[in-house]
Design a protein around this motif. Sequence first.
Motif, short mmCIF file in Angstrom:
data_model
loop_
_atom_site.label_atom_id
_atom_site.label_comp_id
_atom_site.label_asym_id
_atom_site.label_seq_id
_atom_site.Cartn_x
_atom_site.Cartn_y
_atom_site.Cartn_z
N UNK A 1 9.67 8.53 -7.29
CA UNK A 1 10.00 7.25 -7.94
C UNK A 1 10.88 6.38 -7.07
N UNK A 2 11.87 6.98 -6.41
CA UNK A 2 12.76 6.21 -5.54
C UNK A 2 11.98 5.59 -4.38
N UNK A 3 11.08 6.35 -3.81
CA UNK A 3 10.26 5.84 -2.71
C UNK A 3 9.34 4.72 -3.15
N UNK A 4 8.79 4.86 -4.34
CA UNK A 4 7.91 3.82 -4.89
C UNK A 4 8.69 2.52 -5.07
N UNK A 5 9.86 2.62 -5.69
CA UNK A 5 10.67 1.43 -5.95
C UNK A 5 11.17 0.80 -4.65
N UNK A 6 11.53 1.64 -3.69
CA UNK A 6 11.97 1.13 -2.39
C UNK A 6 10.85 0.33 -1.73
N UNK A 7 9.66 0.90 -1.68
CA UNK A 7 8.52 0.24 -1.05
C UNK A 7 8.17 -1.06 -1.78
N UNK A 8 8.25 -1.05 -3.10
CA UNK A 8 7.99 -2.27 -3.86
C UNK A 8 9.03 -3.35 -3.53
N UNK A 9 10.27 -2.95 -3.40
CA UNK A 9 11.33 -3.90 -3.07
C UNK A 9 11.15 -4.51 -1.69
N UNK A 10 10.81 -3.67 -0.71
CA UNK A 10 10.56 -4.16 0.64
C UNK A 10 9.37 -5.12 0.63
N UNK A 11 8.32 -4.75 -0.07
CA UNK A 11 7.13 -5.59 -0.16
C UNK A 11 7.48 -6.95 -0.77
N UNK B 1 0.84 -1.21 0.00
CA UNK B 1 0.00 0.00 0.00
C UNK B 1 0.87 1.26 0.00
N UNK B 2 1.97 1.19 0.72
CA UNK B 2 2.89 2.34 0.79
C UNK B 2 3.46 2.65 -0.59
N UNK B 3 3.73 1.63 -1.39
CA UNK B 3 4.29 1.87 -2.73
C UNK B 3 3.28 2.58 -3.63
N UNK B 4 2.01 2.41 -3.37
CA UNK B 4 0.98 3.09 -4.15
C UNK B 4 0.86 4.56 -3.74
N UNK B 5 1.06 4.82 -2.45
CA UNK B 5 0.88 6.17 -1.92
C UNK B 5 2.09 7.08 -2.12
#
Length: 55
Positions: free
Chosen positions: A29-39, A21-25
């Motif tokens: 771009x760096x934050x999105x990719x980071x959250x996707x990686x953690x997920x 959910x964090x990656x959507x919010x």
Amino acid sequence: MIEELRELKNDFKELQKFWSAESIERQDEAGIEYAKGVSYGLKLAAAIVETKEQK
């Protein structure tokens, strides 16, 4: 031991949902990719624990 693994797997799955959910919010771009990686990492961790649980 089995119950502890089940709890750990459930914790990983809950954290994975949060980071997904964090990656959507996220706006950057760096934050999105980071959250996707953690997920993704948490999803893999849950899968590994699940295979250990079955043995």
